[in-house]
Design an enzyme around this catalytic site. Sequence first.
Site, PDB file in Angstrom:
ATOM      1  N   HIS A 124       3.316   6.236  -2.192  1.00 49.61           N
ATOM      2  CA  HIS A 124       3.998   7.410  -1.649  1.00 49.61           C
ATOM      3  C   HIS A 124       5.512   7.320  -1.776  1.00 49.61           C
ATOM      4  O   HIS A 124       6.226   7.976  -1.022  1.00 49.61           O
ATOM      5  CB  HIS A 124       3.611   7.591  -0.177  1.00 49.61           C
ATOM      6  CG  HIS A 124       2.164   7.851   0.043  1.00 49.61           C
ATOM      7  ND1 HIS A 124       1.569   9.055  -0.277  1.00 49.61           N
ATOM      8  CD2 HIS A 124       1.175   7.059   0.515  1.00 49.61           C
ATOM      9  CE1 HIS A 124       0.279   8.990   0.005  1.00 49.61           C
ATOM     10  NE2 HIS A 124       0.015   7.803   0.491  1.00 49.61           N
ATOM     11  N   HIS A 165       0.812  -1.204   0.000  1.00 55.62           N
ATOM     12  CA  HIS A 165       0.000   0.000   0.000  1.00 55.62           C
ATOM     13  C   HIS A 165       0.854   1.267   0.000  1.00 55.62           C
ATOM     14  O   HIS A 165       0.660   2.160  -0.823  1.00 55.62           O
ATOM     15  CB  HIS A 165      -0.927   0.009   1.217  1.00 55.62           C
ATOM     16  CG  HIS A 165      -1.792   1.229   1.279  1.00 55.62           C
ATOM     17  ND1 HIS A 165      -2.989   1.321   0.610  1.00 55.62           N
ATOM     18  CD2 HIS A 165      -1.618   2.419   1.913  1.00 55.62           C
ATOM     19  CE1 HIS A 165      -3.523   2.516   0.827  1.00 55.62           C
ATOM     20  NE2 HIS A 165      -2.710   3.209   1.613  1.00 55.62           N
ATOM     21  N   LYS A 190      -4.567  10.501  -9.027  1.00 56.44           N
ATOM     22  CA  LYS A 190      -4.217  10.720  -7.623  1.00 56.44           C
ATOM     23  C   LYS A 190      -4.155  12.234  -7.477  1.00 56.44           C
ATOM     24  O   LYS A 190      -3.182  12.877  -7.885  1.00 56.44           O
ATOM     25  CB  LYS A 190      -2.864  10.069  -7.303  1.00 56.44           C
ATOM     26  CG  LYS A 190      -2.394  10.294  -5.857  1.00 56.44           C
ATOM     27  CD  LYS A 190      -2.958   9.277  -4.893  1.00 56.44           C
ATOM     28  CE  LYS A 190      -2.300   9.389  -3.524  1.00 56.44           C
ATOM     29  NZ  LYS A 190      -2.775   8.425  -2.552  1.00 56.44           N
TER      30      LYS A 190
END
Length: 345
Positions: free
Chosen positions: A240, A224, A287
């Site tokens: 990220h 994730h 995003k």
Amino acid sequence: MVALNMLRKFGQWIGCAFFPSDAVIEDQDGWQTVGKPPRRTQKVPKETWQNYKRPSHEQEYSDEVEVGVSLEPSEDELADLSKACDKLWDLDLNRLVPGKDYEIDCGEGKKVFQKQDMAEGTLFTWVSDDVFRKPTFARFLSLLDNYNPHEGCKEVVTSEERQEQASFIEEISRTAPIKYLHKYLASKGIASGSYQDFKRMMTNLWFDLYGRGGTSGSSSSFEHVFVGEIKQSGEVSGFHNWLQFYLEEEKGRVDYQGYIFPRRRGETPDSETQLLTVQFEWNGVLKSLSSTLVGVSPEFEIALYTLCFYVGREDNHIQLGPYAVNIKCYRFGNKIGSVFPIAES
């Protein structure tokens, strides 16, 4: 070998869109290249990646880092999470230097709700090939193609992939940030004094599978946070990490659309900035807001996020070198649901 790989991934194809690895021709897998054409000015060396799948007794690792007493957390650091995180920043000996190891072009800024693409080119102009030969970087990169990014698709983890995970943890455990993390957590009674037990704890925290999107065994903290996932509602979740961004941008799967205006005027990001808030599309999925640390090492991010998970709260207002940051940390039971940096005003 091709047939074996196809069979191994078969469980990930049923009912889910298949996410291409580097060995697959991209236009035949259901994904479309988006946005700007990829820049293939560098080749990411993979000649050693197959070695990371070998049994543990055949692995070769870097020497243990020698930093001396500076790895012992001070009383001030044990009492103040921000000071401990700033110490990790100082201990990131593998952090890259803008202009020397890589170059970015932030393009133009925008507000989150604005739809137009404000970046004419890619975010990364170039990254030195030497970066990918760094042991912790190379082992990190070898993990990125082990996942199906569609939320709710059960992951199939092979013995070779488990070895890649173990090899990565062993490699980063020889670095200063992870050694400091262990001493810190052991001082707090959170981790065992045994380094072997600590490494098992780290492996479980980051790589154990859990359910997301209604399917058990479909996600992990590592997948994730660092790789990214596509929600069933059609949103990008997680993702990220700057290395993953660079690689996906090189393959034409990421379309960088500009940075998000800082909350405070006069702080426009430039090629030297190592904390960015950006907007992008990943395989055509938006995003709208994503913050990432640029040029930091994998061991630093693992150490930083692990420390905030075990010692911090949902909001962790800290200092990282010149950057005031909120490390946002969401829990998923006893695992990391999500963790990422937010630039403070």
